[in-house]
Design a protein around this motif. Structure first.
Motif, PDB file in Angstrom:
ATOM      1  N   VAL A  27      -3.889 -25.933  18.245  1.00 48.94           N
ATOM      2  CA  VAL A  27      -2.536 -26.449  18.097  1.00 48.94           C
ATOM      3  C   VAL A  27      -1.524 -25.339  18.347  1.00 48.94           C
ATOM      4  N   ARG A  28      -1.798 -24.173  17.796  1.00 44.61           N
ATOM      5  CA  ARG A  28      -0.924 -23.014  17.999  1.00 44.61           C
ATOM      6  C   ARG A  28      -1.754 -21.752  17.859  1.00 44.61           C
ATOM      7  N   GLN A  29      -1.614 -20.845  18.830  1.00 41.37           N
ATOM      8  CA  GLN A  29      -2.262 -19.539  18.783  1.00 41.37           C
ATOM      9  C   GLN A  29      -1.241 -18.513  19.248  1.00 41.37           C
ATOM     10  N   GLU A  30      -0.630 -17.815  18.308  1.00 42.64           N
ATOM     11  CA  GLU A  30       0.445 -16.885  18.643  1.00 42.64           C
ATOM     12  C   GLU A  30       0.233 -15.540  17.963  1.00 42.64           C
ATOM     13  N   VAL A  31       0.638 -14.497  18.663  1.00 42.81           N
ATOM     14  CA  VAL A  31       0.756 -13.166  18.082  1.00 42.81           C
ATOM     15  C   VAL A  31       2.193 -12.721  18.293  1.00 42.81           C
ATOM     16  N   GLY A  32       2.671 -11.844  17.425  1.00 38.50           N
ATOM     17  CA  GLY A  32       4.059 -11.439  17.536  1.00 38.50           C
ATOM     18  C   GLY A  32       4.317 -10.069  16.940  1.00 38.50           C
ATOM     19  N   ALA A  33       5.507  -9.554  17.199  1.00 38.57           N
ATOM     20  CA  ALA A  33       5.951  -8.281  16.661  1.00 38.57           C
ATOM     21  C   ALA A  33       7.417  -8.400  16.285  1.00 38.57           C
ATOM     22  N   ASP A  34       7.821  -7.662  15.260  1.00 34.78           N
ATOM     23  CA  ASP A  34       9.210  -7.702  14.812  1.00 34.78           C
ATOM     24  C   ASP A  34       9.629  -6.332  14.308  1.00 34.78           C
ATOM     25  N   PHE A  35      10.939  -6.088  14.294  1.00 35.97           N
ATOM     26  CA  PHE A  35      11.442  -4.827  13.756  1.00 35.97           C
ATOM     27  C   PHE A  35      12.856  -5.014  13.227  1.00 35.97           C
ATOM     28  N   ARG A  36      13.226  -4.165  12.306  1.00 34.38           N
ATOM     29  CA  ARG A  36      14.601  -4.054  11.807  1.00 34.38           C
ATOM     30  C   ARG A  36      14.914  -2.579  11.626  1.00 34.38           C
TER      31      ARG A  36
ATOM     32  N   VAL B 159       0.886  -7.296   9.419  1.00 37.56           N
ATOM     33  CA  VAL B 159       0.755  -5.898   9.030  1.00 37.56           C
ATOM     34  C   VAL B 159       2.114  -5.244   9.261  1.00 37.56           C
ATOM     35  N   GLY B 160       2.665  -4.632   8.225  1.00 36.48           N
ATOM     36  CA  GLY B 160       3.981  -4.044   8.348  1.00 36.48           C
ATOM     37  C   GLY B 160       4.038  -2.623   7.813  1.00 36.48           C
ATOM     38  N   TRP B 161       5.037  -1.889   8.281  1.00 27.23           N
ATOM     39  CA  TRP B 161       5.283  -0.523   7.816  1.00 27.23           C
ATOM     40  C   TRP B 161       6.777  -0.312   7.678  1.00 27.23           C
ATOM     41  N   SER B 162       7.186   0.290   6.562  1.00 26.67           N
ATOM     42  CA  SER B 162       8.602   0.510   6.276  1.00 26.67           C
ATOM     43  C   SER B 162       8.866   1.977   5.994  1.00 26.67           C
ATOM     44  N   LEU B 163      10.028   2.423   6.413  1.00 23.55           N
ATOM     45  CA  LEU B 163      10.491   3.778   6.141  1.00 23.55           C
ATOM     46  C   LEU B 163      11.922   3.700   5.652  1.00 23.55           C
ATOM     47  N   ALA B 164      12.137   4.095   4.416  1.00 21.06           N
ATOM     48  CA  ALA B 164      13.482   4.074   3.843  1.00 21.06           C
ATOM     49  C   ALA B 164      14.208   5.375   4.184  1.00 21.06           C
ATOM     50  N   ILE B 165      15.481   5.248   4.563  1.00 19.20           N
ATOM     51  CA  ILE B 165      16.327   6.401   4.854  1.00 19.20           C
ATOM     52  C   ILE B 165      17.274   6.602   3.673  1.00 19.20           C
ATOM     53  N   PRO B 166      17.292   7.788   3.089  1.00 16.59           N
ATOM     54  CA  PRO B 166      18.172   8.019   1.924  1.00 16.59           C
ATOM     55  C   PRO B 166      19.628   7.733   2.277  1.00 16.59           C
TER      56      PRO B 166
ATOM     57  N   LEU C 221       0.826  -1.201   0.000  1.00 17.06           N
ATOM     58  CA  LEU C 221       0.000   0.000   0.000  1.00 17.06           C
ATOM     59  C   LEU C 221       0.864   1.257   0.000  1.00 17.06           C
ATOM     60  N   PRO C 222       0.289   2.383  -0.356  1.00 15.79           N
ATOM     61  CA  PRO C 222       1.035   3.643  -0.278  1.00 15.79           C
ATOM     62  C   PRO C 222       1.437   3.950   1.167  1.00 15.79           C
ATOM     63  N   GLY C 223       2.459   4.777   1.313  1.00 13.95           N
ATOM     64  CA  GLY C 223       2.908   5.185   2.637  1.00 13.95           C
ATOM     65  C   GLY C 223       3.782   4.176   3.334  1.00 13.95           C
ATOM     66  N   GLY C 224       4.254   3.165   2.616  1.00 11.95           N
ATOM     67  CA  GLY C 224       5.131   2.174   3.218  1.00 11.95           C
ATOM     68  C   GLY C 224       4.430   1.036   3.918  1.00 11.95           C
ATOM     69  N   PHE C 225       3.108   0.947   3.823  1.00 13.44           N
ATOM     70  CA  PHE C 225       2.374  -0.122   4.494  1.00 13.44           C
ATOM     71  C   PHE C 225       2.340  -1.388   3.626  1.00 13.44           C
ATOM     72  N   ARG C 226       2.262  -2.534   4.322  1.00 13.99           N
ATOM     73  CA  ARG C 226       2.268  -3.829   3.636  1.00 13.99           C
ATOM     74  C   ARG C 226       1.384  -4.792   4.422  1.00 13.99           C
ATOM     75  N   LEU C 227       0.442  -5.430   3.746  1.00 14.36           N
ATOM     76  CA  LEU C 227      -0.469  -6.392   4.364  1.00 14.36           C
ATOM     77  C   LEU C 227      -0.262  -7.773   3.735  1.00 14.36           C
ATOM     78  N   SER C 228      -0.319  -8.806   4.549  1.00  8.58           N
ATOM     79  CA  SER C 228      -0.232 -10.171   4.025  1.00  8.58           C
ATOM     80  C   SER C 228      -1.133 -11.077   4.850  1.00  8.58           C
TER      81      SER C 228
ATOM     82  N   GLY D 136       6.525  -4.578  12.274  1.00  9.95           N
ATOM     83  CA  GLY D 136       5.363  -5.374  11.896  1.00  9.95           C
ATOM     84  C   GLY D 136       4.737  -6.084  13.071  1.00  9.95           C
ATOM     85  N   ALA D 137       3.468  -6.424  12.918  1.00  6.38           N
ATOM     86  CA  ALA D 137       2.728  -7.226  13.890  1.00  6.38           C
ATOM     87  C   ALA D 137       2.070  -8.372  13.140  1.00  6.38           C
ATOM     88  N   SER D 138       2.055  -9.556  13.736  1.00  3.05           N
ATOM     89  CA  SER D 138       1.573 -10.736  13.021  1.00  3.05           C
ATOM     90  C   SER D 138       0.832 -11.677  13.955  1.00  3.05           C
ATOM     91  N   ALA D 139       0.129 -12.637  13.348  1.00  2.00           N
ATOM     92  CA  ALA D 139      -0.613 -13.649  14.106  1.00  2.00           C
ATOM     93  C   ALA D 139      -0.588 -14.957  13.336  1.00  2.00           C
TER      94      ALA D 139
END
Length: 444
Positions: free
Chosen positions: A215-224, A185-192, A145-152, A202-205
């Motif tokens: 069997v498995r029920q997990e939520v998570g968050a990640d960053f770089r 759901v993720g969001w990215s910001l590029a630095i020149p 999506l515009p603005g650096g957003f990404r859905l999967s 990002g946040a995920s499930a």
């Protein structure tokens, strides 16, 4: 060898699909090994030794950049293997038959909306967030999506080995079940500036069920985060909703203060029982947590020589009470040297854990002679506490290979050693590899 004819037929089928694939990549590996495996060891008795001679055929076919009037980019990918046991069945055969095999992946990927929407369908590995590389038969959609957003998002059924039962009780899949879904759901910001600089969060499930049971029920968050070319940070955390506690968390940092030196630091928390399916009986016997704190460095001395070391302090459960902890240590020191067609290295490893520990040493090297190469590897362990009455183990291997004509190459290797489980152990392997890329252009 019949495999090339099958490969040519598959390539022809892909090329005859009415759409032109600019590139078709084909890899085929034929592998035959022979060795001994232990069977039916009873207390106080020596195990029975049987000879196993399995032969494998592994095939991968990928067609990329297929031009169609519907999708911006279409890609087909197929990967599978088959095996036959000429003598006794190896312990990991998984069936009672000599002939067996499986389909590792078979998927169609298409991109739409000026490559902003990606759809995948078939057997695939999902790599988004807390999905933990789950393998499913199903589908996945990725939207930029515009603005650096990404859905999967993805939905499907966890893969069962060799098309057997998908039940979590019988499947080898650690997320065995009959229904899985999740997304990120993720969001990215590029630095020149330099490539890779920027922020990604990002946040995920991930949810897996087996006949309606969790069997498995997990939520998570990640960053770089990479604010500079020489500095980067990564982090990940996962929380089990069903168990109401964290299953994993980690933070890592890398810094390159000068051109030849890289320094790293990391921390990790693990709850091993939450990596298993909630309906697995094994999860009852592994309800414990552990933490690791680590540092490392790598330095290029010049003239092809580099050295490095990594150290981790482990906090694991002790022997007495639940609050008791044991401090373990893990140290690896290494040196690598490369010059022309020569590669050589050495490693020294030290491990101190609650159950046992060891010192280990390794020497390895590889020498190329044009289209021919030879390699050797020797590793030895000296245990803190004897294992089956033995205080050490030594294994060594020799390999040789040659690049043949028309995309073929061959490798022959042998390994022998003395271990606490086998007074003498050996195995040999012969491998024939076919690796070729075809360029297919269709005149319209």
């Amino acid at each position: 060898m019949r495999t090339p004819r099958h490969i040519v037929a598959a390539v022809a089928l892909l090329a005859a699909t009415g759409a032109g694939a600019d590139t078709v990549e084909v890899t085929s590996t034929t592998l035959v090994s022979a060795g001994q495996q232990a069977r039916d060891r009873r207390l106080g008795e020596a195990p029975d030794l049987v000879t196993v001679v399995p032969a494998y055929e592994i095939v991968n076919i990928t067609a990329r950049d297929i031009r169609t009037s519907i999708a911006d980019d279409l890609q087909l990918q197929l990967s599978g293997w088959g095996s036959y046991d000429f003598d006794s069945l190896r312990w990991d055969n998984g069936t009672s038959e000599s002939l067996t095999g499986d389909l590792m992946s078979a998927q169609v990927q298409a991109k739409f909306l000026d490559r902003r929407l990606t759809l995948r369908l078939g057997r695939e590995h999902v790599m988004s967030g807390v999905a933990r590389m789950i393998q499913i038969d199903g589908g996945e959609a990725i939207l930029v999506l515009p603005g650096g957003f990404r859905l999967s998002g993805y939905v499907g059924s966890p893969v069962a080995q060799r098309f057997a039962s998908r039940s979590g009780v019988k499947s080898w899949n650690p997320a065995g079940g009959d229904f899985a879904y999740g997304g990120r759901v993720g969001w990215s910001l590029a630095i020149p500036g330099h490539a890779g600089r920027g922020l990604d969060v990002g946040a995920s499930a991930n949810v897996v069920e087996d006949a309606g049971d969790p069997v498995r029920q997990e939520v998570g968050a990640d960053f770089r985060l990479q604010p500079l070319q020489t500095v980067s940070f990564t982090g990940f955390g996962a929380f089990s909703v069903y168990d109401e506690r964290f299953s994993e968390a980690s933070v890592a940092a890398r810094w390159k203060p000068v051109h030849r030196l890289e320094v790293s630091a990391d921390w990790r928390f693990l709850a091993p029982d939450l990596f298993l399916a909630r309906n697995s009986i094994l999860s009852v016997f592994s309800a414990s947590t552990r933490k690791e704190y680590g540092v490392g460095l790598d330095y290029e001395l010049g003239r092809g020589l580099s050295v490095g070391a990594d150290y981790h302090l482990s906090v694991e459960p002790g022997e007495t009470t639940e609050d008791d902890s044991y401090l373990g240590h893990d140290l690896v020191m290494r040196a690598d040297w490369t010059r022309g067609a020569t590669d050589a290295g050495a490693e020294v490893t030290y491990l101190d854990a609650l159950e046992n520990g060891y010192w280990a040493g390794r020497l390895y090297g590889k020498q190329g002679f044009g289209k021919v190469f030879a390699a050797a590897d020797v590793m030895s362990y000296f245990f803190k506490e004897d294992v089956n009455g033995e205080s050490f183990a030594v294994t060594g291997s020799l390999s040789g290979g040659i690049e043949l004509a028309r995309g073929f190459s061959a490798v022959l290797s042998g390994r022998a050693g003395v271990t606490p489980y086998m007074e003498q152990t050996y195995d040999v392997m012969a491998k024939l590899v076919y690796n070729q890329t075809y360029t297919v252009r269709e005149v319209r």
